[in-house]
Design a protein around this motif. Sequence first.
Motif, PDB file in Angstrom:
ATOM      1  N   ALA A  29       0.852  -1.191   0.000  1.00  0.00           N
ATOM      2  CA  ALA A  29       0.000   0.000   0.000  1.00  0.00           C
ATOM      3  C   ALA A  29       0.891   1.245   0.000  1.00  0.00           C
ATOM      4  O   ALA A  29       2.098   1.169   0.268  1.00  0.00           O
ATOM      5  CB  ALA A  29      -0.905  -0.001   1.228  1.00  0.00           C
ATOM      6  N   PHE A  30       0.296   2.394  -0.294  1.00  0.00           N
ATOM      7  CA  PHE A  30       1.067   3.636  -0.382  1.00  0.00           C
ATOM      8  C   PHE A  30       1.911   3.885   0.864  1.00  0.00           C
ATOM      9  O   PHE A  30       3.105   4.176   0.770  1.00  0.00           O
ATOM     10  CB  PHE A  30       0.139   4.825  -0.644  1.00  0.00           C
ATOM     11  CG  PHE A  30       0.856   6.145  -0.559  1.00  0.00           C
ATOM     12  CD1 PHE A  30       1.800   6.499  -1.506  1.00  0.00           C
ATOM     13  CD2 PHE A  30       0.607   7.020   0.491  1.00  0.00           C
ATOM     14  CE1 PHE A  30       2.487   7.703  -1.412  1.00  0.00           C
ATOM     15  CE2 PHE A  30       1.283   8.219   0.585  1.00  0.00           C
ATOM     16  CZ  PHE A  30       2.215   8.565  -0.367  1.00  0.00           C
ATOM     17  N   ASP A  31       1.311   3.789   2.045  1.00  0.00           N
ATOM     18  CA  ASP A  31       2.053   4.079   3.277  1.00  0.00           C
ATOM     19  C   ASP A  31       3.220   3.119   3.492  1.00  0.00           C
ATOM     20  O   ASP A  31       4.198   3.474   4.149  1.00  0.00           O
ATOM     21  CB  ASP A  31       1.122   4.035   4.485  1.00  0.00           C
ATOM     22  CG  ASP A  31       0.206   5.240   4.557  1.00  0.00           C
ATOM     23  OD1 ASP A  31       0.529   6.286   3.946  1.00  0.00           O
ATOM     24  OD2 ASP A  31      -0.851   5.142   5.221  1.00  0.00           O
ATOM     25  N   ALA A  55      15.494   6.378   3.417  1.00  0.00           N
ATOM     26  CA  ALA A  55      14.111   6.082   3.053  1.00  0.00           C
ATOM     27  C   ALA A  55      13.822   6.623   1.659  1.00  0.00           C
ATOM     28  O   ALA A  55      14.250   7.724   1.315  1.00  0.00           O
ATOM     29  CB  ALA A  55      13.159   6.708   4.066  1.00  0.00           C
ATOM     30  N   VAL A  56      13.124   5.829   0.869  1.00  0.00           N
ATOM     31  CA  VAL A  56      12.726   6.254  -0.467  1.00  0.00           C
ATOM     32  C   VAL A  56      11.255   5.924  -0.681  1.00  0.00           C
ATOM     33  O   VAL A  56      10.707   5.033  -0.038  1.00  0.00           O
ATOM     34  CB  VAL A  56      13.572   5.588  -1.584  1.00  0.00           C
ATOM     35  CG1 VAL A  56      15.036   5.931  -1.458  1.00  0.00           C
ATOM     36  CG2 VAL A  56      13.388   4.085  -1.592  1.00  0.00           C
ATOM     37  N   LEU A 105      -3.941  17.237   2.118  1.00  0.00           N
ATOM     38  CA  LEU A 105      -4.283  15.846   1.843  1.00  0.00           C
ATOM     39  C   LEU A 105      -3.490  15.333   0.643  1.00  0.00           C
ATOM     40  O   LEU A 105      -3.375  16.026  -0.368  1.00  0.00           O
ATOM     41  CB  LEU A 105      -5.782  15.721   1.531  1.00  0.00           C
ATOM     42  CG  LEU A 105      -6.729  16.098   2.670  1.00  0.00           C
ATOM     43  CD1 LEU A 105      -8.166  16.136   2.178  1.00  0.00           C
ATOM     44  CD2 LEU A 105      -6.578  15.108   3.813  1.00  0.00           C
ATOM     45  N   PRO A 106      -2.934  14.136   0.744  1.00  0.00           N
ATOM     46  CA  PRO A 106      -2.269  13.565  -0.432  1.00  0.00           C
ATOM     47  C   PRO A 106      -3.311  13.238  -1.499  1.00  0.00           C
ATOM     48  O   PRO A 106      -4.348  12.633  -1.192  1.00  0.00           O
ATOM     49  CB  PRO A 106      -1.597  12.304   0.103  1.00  0.00           C
ATOM     50  CG  PRO A 106      -2.276  11.987   1.381  1.00  0.00           C
ATOM     51  CD  PRO A 106      -2.866  13.266   1.907  1.00  0.00           C
ATOM     52  N   VAL A 107      -3.060  13.669  -2.729  1.00  0.00           N
ATOM     53  CA  VAL A 107      -3.984  13.429  -3.832  1.00  0.00           C
ATOM     54  C   VAL A 107      -3.208  12.937  -5.051  1.00  0.00           C
ATOM     55  O   VAL A 107      -2.030  13.214  -5.215  1.00  0.00           O
ATOM     56  CB  VAL A 107      -4.805  14.680  -4.216  1.00  0.00           C
ATOM     57  CG1 VAL A 107      -5.633  15.180  -3.047  1.00  0.00           C
ATOM     58  CG2 VAL A 107      -3.917  15.781  -4.757  1.00  0.00           C
ATOM     59  N   GLN A 108      -3.924  12.223  -5.899  1.00  0.00           N
ATOM     60  CA  GLN A 108      -3.385  11.730  -7.161  1.00  0.00           C
ATOM     61  C   GLN A 108      -4.253  12.282  -8.278  1.00  0.00           C
ATOM     62  O   GLN A 108      -5.476  12.137  -8.247  1.00  0.00           O
ATOM     63  CB  GLN A 108      -3.407  10.198  -7.175  1.00  0.00           C
ATOM     64  CG  GLN A 108      -2.916   9.573  -8.452  1.00  0.00           C
ATOM     65  CD  GLN A 108      -3.000   8.053  -8.417  1.00  0.00           C
ATOM     66  OE1 GLN A 108      -3.502   7.457  -7.467  1.00  0.00           O
ATOM     67  NE2 GLN A 108      -2.511   7.416  -9.463  1.00  0.00           N
ATOM     68  N   GLU A 143       0.657  12.700  -5.683  1.00  0.00           N
ATOM     69  CA  GLU A 143       1.700  13.639  -6.100  1.00  0.00           C
ATOM     70  C   GLU A 143       2.716  13.776  -4.981  1.00  0.00           C
ATOM     71  O   GLU A 143       2.377  13.736  -3.807  1.00  0.00           O
ATOM     72  CB  GLU A 143       1.078  15.007  -6.401  1.00  0.00           C
ATOM     73  CG  GLU A 143       0.052  14.993  -7.509  1.00  0.00           C
ATOM     74  CD  GLU A 143       0.658  14.669  -8.863  1.00  0.00           C
ATOM     75  OE1 GLU A 143       1.759  15.179  -9.167  1.00  0.00           O
ATOM     76  OE2 GLU A 143       0.044  13.901  -9.614  1.00  0.00           O
ATOM     77  N   GLY A 144       3.990  13.977  -5.351  1.00  0.00           N
ATOM     78  CA  GLY A 144       5.056  14.066  -4.361  1.00  0.00           C
ATOM     79  C   GLY A 144       5.055  15.347  -3.566  1.00  0.00           C
ATOM     80  O   GLY A 144       5.513  15.386  -2.442  1.00  0.00           O
ATOM     81  N   GLY A 145       4.555  16.434  -4.122  1.00  0.00           N
ATOM     82  CA  GLY A 145       4.546  17.699  -3.412  1.00  0.00           C
ATOM     83  C   GLY A 145       5.752  18.552  -3.747  1.00  0.00           C
ATOM     84  O   GLY A 145       6.758  18.092  -4.276  1.00  0.00           O
ATOM     85  N   ALA A 146       5.634  19.806  -3.415  1.00  0.00           N
ATOM     86  CA  ALA A 146       6.651  20.794  -3.768  1.00  0.00           C
ATOM     87  C   ALA A 146       7.975  20.573  -3.041  1.00  0.00           C
ATOM     88  O   ALA A 146       9.020  20.977  -3.512  1.00  0.00           O
ATOM     89  CB  ALA A 146       6.131  22.200  -3.463  1.00  0.00           C
ATOM     90  N   TYR A 147       7.933  19.921  -1.888  1.00  0.00           N
ATOM     91  CA  TYR A 147       9.143  19.781  -1.085  1.00  0.00           C
ATOM     92  C   TYR A 147       9.667  18.363  -1.050  1.00  0.00           C
ATOM     93  O   TYR A 147      10.451  18.011  -0.203  1.00  0.00           O
ATOM     94  CB  TYR A 147       8.871  20.267   0.345  1.00  0.00           C
ATOM     95  CG  TYR A 147       8.383  21.690   0.364  1.00  0.00           C
ATOM     96  CD1 TYR A 147       9.254  22.731   0.087  1.00  0.00           C
ATOM     97  CD2 TYR A 147       7.053  21.988   0.621  1.00  0.00           C
ATOM     98  CE1 TYR A 147       8.810  24.040   0.068  1.00  0.00           C
ATOM     99  CE2 TYR A 147       6.597  23.292   0.607  1.00  0.00           C
ATOM    100  CZ  TYR A 147       7.486  24.314   0.337  1.00  0.00           C
ATOM    101  OH  TYR A 147       7.049  25.604   0.324  1.00  0.00           O
ATOM    102  N   SER A 148       9.259  17.538  -2.000  1.00  0.00           N
ATOM    103  CA  SER A 148       9.646  16.124  -1.957  1.00  0.00           C
ATOM    104  C   SER A 148      10.880  15.808  -2.782  1.00  0.00           C
ATOM    105  O   SER A 148      11.200  14.663  -3.002  1.00  0.00           O
ATOM    106  CB  SER A 148       8.481  15.253  -2.430  1.00  0.00           C
ATOM    107  OG  SER A 148       8.203  15.516  -3.791  1.00  0.00           O
TER     108      SER A 148
END
Length: 157
Positions: A29-31, A55-56, A105-108, A143-148
Amino acid sequence: MTDTLRRATRVHARGHWPTEREAGTVTLAFDDRHRRRMVMTDDAGADFLLDLPRAVALDHGDGLELGDGAYLRVVAADEDLMEVRCGGGTEGFARIAWHLGNRHLPVQIVGETIRLRRDHVIEDMLKGLGASVAAIHAPFAPEGGAYSGQGHGHSHD
């Protein structure tokens, strides 16, 4: 105990590892796809030690290189999600995306839809904003986000 386990010590991005050396799969799963070091179980039921330098974020199709040169292919598990469709064209989509982002919230993004984890409070909010929401069961790769970093957490070596 971990000395007798197979060890996965490197991650290779989808398309950048020799698939003919695939020794099996591990469905996560994602987590569970953002780890550095832990004992995991592959889809055949065999334990192995994920033992990475840092961690990756593992993506669907990535290869985990084992000590013997074989690879385990990462499979993104199906999860309980909401698929959101927004009325109002680009402006409606942007409005819904803003409200979800404002809640961190994490979104795809998938085509003209937004996928996120099921949450009845968020679902009610989205419907109140004019979106349609459908329950689905699918892999989640937000999406990874701006700071990922570079948009993914592994190298292409």
